[in-house]
Design a protein around this motif. Structure first.
Motif, short mmCIF file in Angstrom:
data_model
loop_
_atom_site.label_atom_id
_atom_site.label_comp_id
_atom_site.label_asym_id
_atom_site.label_seq_id
_atom_site.Cartn_x
_atom_site.Cartn_y
_atom_site.Cartn_z
N CYS A 50 0.85 -1.16 -0.36
CA CYS A 50 -0.25 0.01 0.27
C CYS A 50 0.76 0.98 0.28
O CYS A 50 1.71 1.12 1.15
CB CYS A 50 -1.26 0.36 1.09
SG CYS A 50 -2.10 1.66 1.09
N ASN A 54 -4.06 0.39 -2.18
CA ASN A 54 -3.67 -0.78 -1.67
C ASN A 54 -4.33 -1.08 -3.05
O ASN A 54 -4.93 -2.04 -3.14
CB ASN A 54 -4.84 -1.45 -0.27
CG ASN A 54 -4.41 -2.59 0.26
OD1 ASN A 54 -5.30 -3.26 0.23
ND2 ASN A 54 -2.78 -3.72 -0.64
N GLY A 106 -0.93 -3.58 3.25
CA GLY A 106 -1.98 -2.85 3.85
C GLY A 106 -3.09 -3.26 4.47
O GLY A 106 -3.85 -2.99 5.14
#
Length: 452
Positions: free
Chosen positions: A337, A371, A409
């Protein structure tokens, strides 16, 4: 009696090493009988098929099955591999306060079915019909995070059984306020702790008003760059999109085959909008203008619930669609992410690297919050291929770190990203985590080897 049960339960953990040594890897009979005395004979299993089921997951990591599986019936009980699905009550619903308290066996879909006539819903949607306490333990997010946040934003309080048997309420017993400046954020400590600090036995969740109207949309793009650029532009235009998901052309082809869709095989965005009818018209109009400026085609709406469900079911089944393209293989998912401004750069570079790698894989992601995942297919018995997959994943993780992002993420550190965790938070960060772990779990009973 409650004190005796709790003490008996939690004192069982240190016995495992003794029993394993005494019985050469098998749990001793006394230990099993002690477990049965706490939770009942029908709630303890040492059957090989049950132990193997609880010793594996979707990852390529090889795990050892537990010696026993225990299904506690309430917070006073615990065990070896603890399956909390039998604790499945919705304990308290506070409609006017937009909160609910649930036990670990309550899943996301079960809660929303219970809330159907209340005008409220719980929007965090990782795809699977997951346990809500499990979602808290892993810091889950998913397709709605761009609008409603992740589990970290939606957990108000936790009930946690600590490794020594004490019962902790992270925000105080029964409390469900929206904000507090009282002391350390214990709730935040346990959300995403991956079962390494204690057992979450109840969670208090923030609920949201159910949207008046919902519309989904799909649009195809001439390139990965165009699709991801559109994502950034939509967010910069302050369009309050509820979901915005990216699927590359490889994944779209897999989803067409697996879920019987008829979408264009091209880099594609799946979107969803929530609000009043008037607001939805404005959001759709603005979004269509933005994506057309980036060369989008086949922009189509899905207003009926059945058609929306079909689209999002296909998106949630993307993992299985990918696996179906190479039967017999396992999936390996990356999870980086990055700040939204760096998203086009890293997705385009990752796509180029994937094409050049010779690996079988595709890209899918919750691009609205930066993400995305590479789903790589690998034969776990092919050491050379598995090594190349792991090297690809580590390179991608380090590229995300270089762009001021994170190596995970939403999937967590687990066993596979422990080195990347050190690179991300630094030696002092990891040492601080070790100190917290040592204070709460000095014997290392809870998910040993995970995260740290």
């Amino acid at each position: 009696m409650a004190r005796l049960l709790r003490s008996a339960t939690w004192e069982l953990f240190p016995w495992r090493g003794y029993c394993s040594q005494k019985a050469k890897g098998e749990l001793c009979r006394d230990f099993v009988e002690a477990l049965k005395a706490v939770v009942g004979g029908s709630h303890v299993s040492t059957a090989a098929v049950v132990r193997e089921q609880h010793g594996r997951d979707e990852s390529v990591h090889r795990c050892e099955p537990p010696d026993a599986v225990v299904w506690p019936q309430n917070v006073e009980q615990g065990g070896v591999c603890v399956n909390l699905t039998h604790m499945d009550r919705i304990l308290e619903l506070n409609q006017e306060d937009f909160s609910v308290v649930v036990e670990p066996g309550v899943t996301r879909k079960a809660l929303n079915a219970h809330l159907r006539d209340s005008g409220l819903w719980f929007p965090v949607d990782p795809g699977a019909d997951a346990s809500l306490c499990g979602m808290a333990a892993t810091g889950a997010s998913g397709t709605n995070a761009v609008r409603y946040g992740t589990m970290r934003d939606n957990v108000l309080n936790l009930e946690v059984v600590l490794p020594d048997g004490r019962l902790l309420h992270t925000a105080g017993r029964g409390r469900h306020f929206r904000k507090s400046a009282a002391g350390y954020n214990l709730t935040g400590l346990f959300v995403g702790s991956e079962g390494t600090l204690g057992l979450i036995t109840a969670t208090t969740l923030r609920l949201h008003p159910a949207p008046e109207a919902t519309v989904a949309a799909t649009c195809a793009f001439p390139s990965v760059q165009a699709a991801v650029d559109s994502t950034v532009h939509i967010l910069q235009a302050a369009v309050p999109v509820a979901r915005i998901e990216f699927l590359d052309e490889v994944m779209m082809d897999a989803c067409n085959r697996y879920s019987k869709l008829n979408c264009l095989v091209a880099p594609t965005l799946f979107l969803e909008f929530h609000g009043s009818q008037q607001a939805l018209e404005e959001q759709l109009q603005r979004t269509e203008e933005i994506v057309q400026q980036n060369g989008a085609s086949d922009f189509s709406w899905a207003k009926e619930a059945e058609e929306r469900s079909r689209l999002w079911t296909a998106r949630h089944n993307a993992w299985y669609a990918a696996l179906a393209t190479r039967p017999g293989c396992k999936g390996y998912s990356t999870d980086v992410c990055v700040p939204i401004s760096r998203l086009p750069e890293i997705v385009v570079q990752t796509k180029e690297d994937l094409n050049a790698s010779g690996l079988t894989g595709s890209i899918v992601g919750h691009v609205g919050d930066g993400n995305f995942h590479c789903i790589l297919l690998v034969n776990p018995d092919d050491a050379e291929e598995l090594g190349r997959v792991k090297a690809f994943a580590e390179q991608l993780g380090r590229r995300a770190l270089a762009l001021h992002g994170t190596c995970t993420g939403e999937h967590g550190i687990g066993m596979g990203k422990r080195q990347l965790l050190q690179e991300e938070v630094g030696a002092v960060g990891v040492e601080t985590m070790r100190q917290l772990k040592a204070v709460l779990d000095p014997q290392g009973l809870m998910n040993p080897g995970k995260v740290l």
